[in-house]
Scaffold this motif. Structure first.
Motif, PDB file in Angstrom:
ATOM      1  N   MET A   7       0.819  -1.192   0.000  1.00 54.82           N
ATOM      2  CA  MET A   7       0.000   0.000   0.000  1.00 54.82           C
ATOM      3  C   MET A   7       0.861   1.253   0.000  1.00 54.82           C
ATOM      4  O   MET A   7       0.357   2.311  -0.279  1.00 54.82           O
ATOM      5  N   ILE A   8       2.124   1.100   0.290  1.00 54.51           N
ATOM      6  CA  ILE A   8       3.040   2.236   0.281  1.00 54.51           C
ATOM      7  C   ILE A   8       3.705   2.307  -1.093  1.00 54.51           C
ATOM      8  O   ILE A   8       4.193   1.304  -1.604  1.00 54.51           O
ATOM      9  N   GLU A   9       3.720   3.471  -1.663  1.00 57.58           N
ATOM     10  CA  GLU A   9       4.456   3.680  -2.909  1.00 57.58           C
ATOM     11  C   GLU A   9       5.819   4.252  -2.544  1.00 57.58           C
ATOM     12  O   GLU A   9       5.921   5.357  -2.031  1.00 57.58           O
TER      13      GLU A   9
ATOM     14  N   SER B 260       6.133   8.784  -6.109  1.00 54.33           N
ATOM     15  CA  SER B 260       4.868   9.033  -5.431  1.00 54.33           C
ATOM     16  C   SER B 260       4.638  10.532  -5.298  1.00 54.33           C
ATOM     17  O   SER B 260       5.572  11.316  -5.129  1.00 54.33           O
ATOM     18  N   GLU B 261       3.373  10.924  -5.404  1.00 56.84           N
ATOM     19  CA  GLU B 261       3.031  12.338  -5.217  1.00 56.84           C
ATOM     20  C   GLU B 261       3.074  12.718  -3.750  1.00 56.84           C
ATOM     21  O   GLU B 261       3.322  13.874  -3.413  1.00 56.84           O
ATOM     22  N   LEU B 262       2.838  11.729  -2.875  1.00 58.42           N
ATOM     23  CA  LEU B 262       2.861  11.972  -1.440  1.00 58.42           C
ATOM     24  C   LEU B 262       4.182  11.500  -0.849  1.00 58.42           C
ATOM     25  O   LEU B 262       4.727  10.466  -1.248  1.00 58.42           O
ATOM     26  N   ALA B 263       4.669  12.219   0.116  1.00 56.37           N
ATOM     27  CA  ALA B 263       5.890  11.815   0.813  1.00 56.37           C
ATOM     28  C   ALA B 263       5.596  10.593   1.682  1.00 56.37           C
ATOM     29  O   ALA B 263       4.442  10.321   2.040  1.00 56.37           O
ATOM     30  N   LEU B 264       6.655   9.845   2.009  1.00 58.74           N
ATOM     31  CA  LEU B 264       6.484   8.662   2.849  1.00 58.74           C
ATOM     32  C   LEU B 264       5.871   9.018   4.197  1.00 58.74           C
ATOM     33  O   LEU B 264       5.056   8.271   4.739  1.00 58.74           O
ATOM     34  N   LYS B 265       6.240  10.170   4.717  1.00 59.09           N
ATOM     35  CA  LYS B 265       5.710  10.614   6.000  1.00 59.09           C
ATOM     36  C   LYS B 265       4.197  10.763   5.918  1.00 59.09           C
ATOM     37  O   LYS B 265       3.463  10.299   6.800  1.00 59.09           O
TER      38      LYS B 265
ATOM     39  N   LEU C 100      -2.135   6.097   6.562  1.00 62.10           N
ATOM     40  CA  LEU C 100      -2.401   4.694   6.861  1.00 62.10           C
ATOM     41  C   LEU C 100      -2.399   4.379   8.353  1.00 62.10           C
ATOM     42  O   LEU C 100      -2.769   3.284   8.772  1.00 62.10           O
ATOM     43  N   GLY C 101      -1.964   5.335   9.160  1.00 59.26           N
ATOM     44  CA  GLY C 101      -1.908   5.124  10.610  1.00 59.26           C
ATOM     45  C   GLY C 101      -0.756   4.233  11.019  1.00 59.26           C
ATOM     46  O   GLY C 101      -0.873   3.470  11.975  1.00 59.26           O
ATOM     47  N   LEU C 102       0.364   4.309  10.293  1.00 61.05           N
ATOM     48  CA  LEU C 102       1.541   3.496  10.589  1.00 61.05           C
ATOM     49  C   LEU C 102       2.683   4.370  11.069  1.00 61.05           C
ATOM     50  O   LEU C 102       2.763   5.547  10.726  1.00 61.05           O
ATOM     51  N   ASN C 103       3.581   3.773  11.855  1.00 63.28           N
ATOM     52  CA  ASN C 103       4.808   4.466  12.219  1.00 63.28           C
ATOM     53  C   ASN C 103       5.785   4.366  11.047  1.00 63.28           C
ATOM     54  O   ASN C 103       5.856   3.336  10.370  1.00 63.28           O
TER      55      ASN C 103
END
Length: 126
Positions: free
Chosen positions: A1-3, A7-12, A18-21
């Motif tokens: 689910m992580i790109e 990606s247009e969105l940063a990993l942060k 997604l509610g993940l650390n």
């Protein structure tokens, strides 16, 4: 689910949505130690032959085979493998009230001479 790339969105931001650390995104699972795999295979072999052995007897057998391991480590491996020793269930001596109770015919008999009372054993030996 992580790109991860392009990606247009940063990993942060992705992790936040997604509610993940973020630290859990970079976790790489550690493969099991080959020595532990060897111990678990040996425990499985012993358990297959003698499923009634507990952790103490299992430890003694492993030490005789040349693996130096303590009982708590054996307990941990057995627990991780989901094994359990076979033992009698409790309350095996409780009487079944539906079965007939036969009288003891020799209760008040004084056996005073040889061949007065005979007995037999019908134990089944496999």
């Amino acid at each position: 689910m992580i790109e991860w790339e392009d990606s247009e969105l940063a990993l942060k931001k992705q992790a936040e949505l997604l509610g993940l650390n973020r630290s859990s995104l970079y976790y790489k699972p550690v493969p099991p130690d080959p020595e532990e795999i060897l111990i678990k295979h040996r425990i499985d072999e012993i358990y297959t032959k003698t499923p009634y052995y507990g952790s103490r007897r299992m430890t003694a057998v492993l030490n005789q085979q040349g693996l130096i391991i303590n009982r708590k480590a054996v307990q941990r491996h057995i627990r991780e493998m989901g094994l359990q020793g076979i033992s009698p269930a409790p309350n095996l001596s409780k009487r079944n009230h539906q079965h007939r109770v036969y009288p003891y015919l020799l209760r008040n008999l004084a056996t005073s001479h040889p061949n007065h009372v005979w007995a037999t054993d019908i134990t089944y030996i496999r």
